[in-house]
Motif scaffolding. Structure first.
Motif, PDB file in Angstrom:
ATOM      1  N   ARG A 112       0.828  -1.205   0.000  1.00 49.71           N
ATOM      2  CA  ARG A 112       0.000   0.000   0.000  1.00 49.71           C
ATOM      3  C   ARG A 112       0.867   1.262   0.000  1.00 49.71           C
ATOM      4  NH1 ARG A 112      -5.290   0.816   1.088  1.00 49.71           N
ATOM      5  NH2 ARG A 112      -5.893   2.954   1.582  1.00 49.71           N
ATOM      6  N   GLU A 113       1.850   1.285   0.861  1.00 46.25           N
ATOM      7  CA  GLU A 113       2.739   2.456   0.923  1.00 46.25           C
ATOM      8  C   GLU A 113       3.471   2.644  -0.399  1.00 46.25           C
ATOM      9  OE1 GLU A 113       5.970   4.119   4.097  1.00 46.25           O
ATOM     10  OE2 GLU A 113       6.465   2.171   3.179  1.00 46.25           O
ATOM     11  N   GLY A 114       3.969   1.552  -0.943  1.00 53.10           N
ATOM     12  CA  GLY A 114       4.700   1.646  -2.203  1.00 53.10           C
ATOM     13  C   GLY A 114       3.826   2.130  -3.345  1.00 53.10           C
ATOM     14  N   THR A 115       2.610   1.605  -3.414  1.00 54.16           N
ATOM     15  CA  THR A 115       1.699   2.013  -4.485  1.00 54.16           C
ATOM     16  C   THR A 115       1.343   3.484  -4.376  1.00 54.16           C
ATOM     17  OG1 THR A 115       0.749  -0.204  -4.694  1.00 54.16           O
ATOM     18  CG2 THR A 115      -0.570   1.621  -5.507  1.00 54.16           C
ATOM     19  N   ILE A 116       1.025   3.939  -3.180  1.00 51.00           N
ATOM     20  CA  ILE A 116       0.670   5.346  -2.981  1.00 51.00           C
ATOM     21  C   ILE A 116       1.833   6.255  -3.360  1.00 51.00           C
ATOM     22  CG2 ILE A 116       0.148   7.083  -1.220  1.00 51.00           C
ATOM     23  CD1 ILE A 116      -1.570   4.920   0.171  1.00 51.00           C
ATOM     24  N   ASN A 117       3.042   5.882  -2.967  1.00 47.70           N
ATOM     25  CA  ASN A 117       4.209   6.701  -3.300  1.00 47.70           C
ATOM     26  C   ASN A 117       4.516   6.676  -4.793  1.00 47.70           C
ATOM     27  OD1 ASN A 117       4.854   7.768  -0.746  1.00 47.70           O
ATOM     28  ND2 ASN A 117       5.848   5.852  -0.143  1.00 47.70           N
ATOM     29  N   PHE A 118       4.276   5.535  -5.423  1.00 44.87           N
ATOM     30  CA  PHE A 118       4.480   5.457  -6.865  1.00 44.87           C
ATOM     31  C   PHE A 118       3.470   6.335  -7.593  1.00 44.87           C
ATOM     32  CE2 PHE A 118       3.658   3.391 -11.025  1.00 44.87           C
ATOM     33  CZ  PHE A 118       4.900   3.632 -11.606  1.00 44.87           C
TER      34      PHE A 118
END
Length: 378
Positions: free
Chosen positions: A308-314
């Protein structure tokens, strides 16, 4: 069973057009456009071929988003030459037109029970976005609709990436084509047909684009950034010709064809909404796409401790890149009337549902899903 095919030989870096001096043959059919003629690259191509004893016939009537009329004109001109080499010199439209010409000739001859020997096919791109120089995809306009043709037979035999050919590209085109290449890489990465081979290529293309596109946009004379973006476009092309694409392209084909928006700009307008749709973070369904977006975040050295964190930052990194390139946030910013857009949504959705790029999207979209994406980007 999956497979990975890499057909063209690739020659790259500044001055690589000189490879044309090594070509063997008697006659070359050059497919190009008026821009490449004005900039002198068409004559340079003719001169290089002449040095090795190859005569040239030129078809320079290619226009953006080539239609079946252009393909028919090119076929007629080619048949007058019976050339043993075809050189496509120009942007994605030019290379797609050349593919359309030889593919249509092959199909007509096959239907008539006749043999058609494919000429040596050389592609020299003048923009960095489509990756058409290494793909088996071609987009042709028929009756106002963009039709995506996919066949390995169309892939060029040789690709020449001479970065001097893209040094005169306008700033807006740098942005649009660069994002087109980025979408190729992202969609190939989350495609249902992705493999370790295509993932490796897509990751490298994403990294190169994020590291160099803004620099090239701000300074067209930056030869290092220019080479890296051209290489990234080609690498992304290798990825998606093997893995396929997704609804970003399906929706963009319909949007661009309906409202005459450039392909790269259409893709850019849809990108954030499509990534959000595919990630589907508010659902307990498959995390396939979100986990892969998170991996891309890690490639870009963004926090990605969870999917989730990675997707949001991407997703935020994508939005920041689009903003830095001066790309509008919404379709309406292009001056398109809301009522006209709404009247065309159902037709565009129908086209997108039947587009060749849709089946490999990580989420199988419904009609309502695609309507929602169009409404969101307007």
């Amino acid at each position: 069973m999956k497979k990975f095919v890499l057909k063209p030989k690739i020659y790259f870096n500044e001055g690589s057009m000189e490879f044309l001096k090594e070509i063997k043959g008697s006659c070359a059919f050059i497919v190009s456009d008026s821009v490449m003629e004005t900039l002198g690259y068409l004559q340079k191509t003719i001169d290089y071929l002449n040095e090795t004893g190859i005569e040239s016939a030129v078809f320079k009537e290619v226009r953006p988003d080539p239609d079946v009329k252009v393909i028919a004109e090119g076929m007629k001109k080619y048949l007058e030459t019976q050339a043993d080499t075809i050189v496509a010199l120009g942007g994605g439209s030019t290379i797609d037109a050349a593919k359309g010409i030889i593919y249509s000739l092959w199909q007509f001859r096959k239907a008539a029970g006749e043999e058609f020997k494919k000429p040596l096919f050389i592609a020299i791109p003048s923009t960095s976005g489509t990756g058409s120089e290494v793909t088996n995809f071609s987009v042709i306009t028929a009756e106002g609709e963009k039709v995506c043709i996919v066949d390995e037979w169309m892939a060029p035999d040789i690709a020449i990436l001479d970065s001097t050919c893209i040094q005169h590209v306008p700033q807006s085109v740098v942005a649009d084509t660069g994002i087109d290449a980025l979408v190729h890489a992202i969609e190939a990465y989350v495609s249902t047909e992705a493999t370790h081979c295509t993932d490796a290529l897509a990751e490298k293309a994403v990294q190169l684009i994020f590291e160099n596109l803004k620099a090239l946009y701000n300074d067209a004379s930056n030869s290092c950034a220019r080479e890296r973006i051209q290489n990234a476009s080609c690498i992304a092309g290798m990825a998606f010709t093997n893995a396929g694409l997704g609804i970003n392209h399906s929706l963009a084909h319909a949007l661009g064809g309906t409202f005459h928006i450039s392909h790269g700009r259409s893709n850019a307008l849809l990108l954030s909404a499509v990534v959000e749709y595919n990630a589907n973070l508010n659902s307990n369904d498959s995390r396939y796409a979100s986990e892969k977006y998170a991996r891309l975040a890690a490639v870009l050295q963004l926090p990605a401790r969870t999917y989730r964190e990675g997707t949001i930052n991407f997703m935020q990194a994508v939005k920041d890149l689009l903003k830095s390139l001066g790309i509008p946030n919404r379709v309406r910013e292009l001056g398109i009337d809301k009522s006209k857009f709404e009247n065309k949504v159902e037709t565009m959705v129908e086209l997108a549902l039947h587009d060749r790029c849709t089946p490999t999207n990580p989420r199988l979209p419904s009609r309502e899903d695609l309507v929602g994406i169009y409404q969101k980007v307007f």
